[in-house]
Design a protein around this motif. Structure first.
Motif, PDB file in Angstrom:
ATOM      1  N   ARG A  33       0.859  -1.181   0.000  1.00 51.48           N
ATOM      2  CA  ARG A  33       0.000   0.000   0.000  1.00 51.48           C
ATOM      3  C   ARG A  33       0.898   1.234   0.000  1.00 51.48           C
ATOM      4  N   PHE A  34       0.353   2.371  -0.426  1.00 47.88           N
ATOM      5  CA  PHE A  34       1.180   3.576  -0.567  1.00 47.88           C
ATOM      6  C   PHE A  34       1.796   4.006   0.759  1.00 47.88           C
ATOM      7  N   ALA A  82       8.653   3.206   1.256  1.00 49.11           N
ATOM      8  CA  ALA A  82       9.696   4.078   1.806  1.00 49.11           C
ATOM      9  C   ALA A  82       9.551   5.512   1.295  1.00 49.11           C
ATOM     10  N   ALA A  83       9.150   5.690   0.049  1.00 53.90           N
ATOM     11  CA  ALA A  83       9.009   7.041  -0.502  1.00 53.90           C
ATOM     12  C   ALA A  83       7.977   7.844   0.286  1.00 53.90           C
ATOM     13  N   PHE A  84       6.919   7.213   0.701  1.00 51.80           N
ATOM     14  CA  PHE A  84       5.893   7.888   1.508  1.00 51.80           C
ATOM     15  C   PHE A  84       6.477   8.342   2.842  1.00 51.80           C
TER      16      PHE A  84
END
Length: 154
Positions: free
Chosen positions: A84-85, A89-91
């Motif tokens: 899931r978003f 890691a980018a989130f």
């Protein structure tokens, strides 16, 4: 160090011993050259009754095919399962950057810096505080001076 006889190694090669004795013999091979020689002799004598790999390249190909199948089984579930978003890691980096910008522009970091400098500064600017080491040295010299005065008075 206990050494094993040639007959014991022959029984090992023929697989006629129990599991505990097998483990003991195997661990002993790492440290004893004499027993390793007995083992190799027993192996060469019993070599004719050991299973023969008929086609070594075919065996290698079968093993590599099995390894490839195992890789496919492991890789497919990893690829198919999407995170899931909010688990990516980018989130997390985006949230951390947003929090840093918010704290920077709101002045929280500036007030922390001011507070830290106030804590580090001495309470009385005209009074210099000495370190613990300097205090110990001063007391030691004072004690030595008092000993010298006592010696001089005698």
């Amino acid at each position: 160090m206990k050494h094993f006889s040639y007959d014991e190694w022959l029984s090992y090669v023929k697989d006629e011993i129990n599991g505990q004795a097998r483990e003991e013999l195997e661990s002993h091979l790492y440290s004893c050259d004499q027993c390793l020689e007995h083992y190799l002799q027993a192996l060469s004598v019993h070599e004719s009754s050991l299973p023969i790999l008929s086609n070594e390249s075919n065996f290698t190909n079968l093993v590599m095919a099995e390894v490839s199948k195992q890789k496919e089984v492991v890789i497919k579930p990893l690829i198919e399962s999407k995170k899931r978003f909010y688990q990516q890691a980018a989130f997390h980096y985006l949230i951390a950057a947003a929090a840093t910008l918010l704290l920077t522009f709101s002045g929280v970091f500036q007030s922390l810096a001011t507070y830290a400098s106030a804590v580090e500064a001495p309470q009385h600017s005209n009074e210099k505080r000495s370190s613990v080491t300097e205090e110990v040295i001063d007391k030691t010299f004072a004690w030595m001076d008092s000993l010298e005065k006592k010696e001089a008075n005698k």
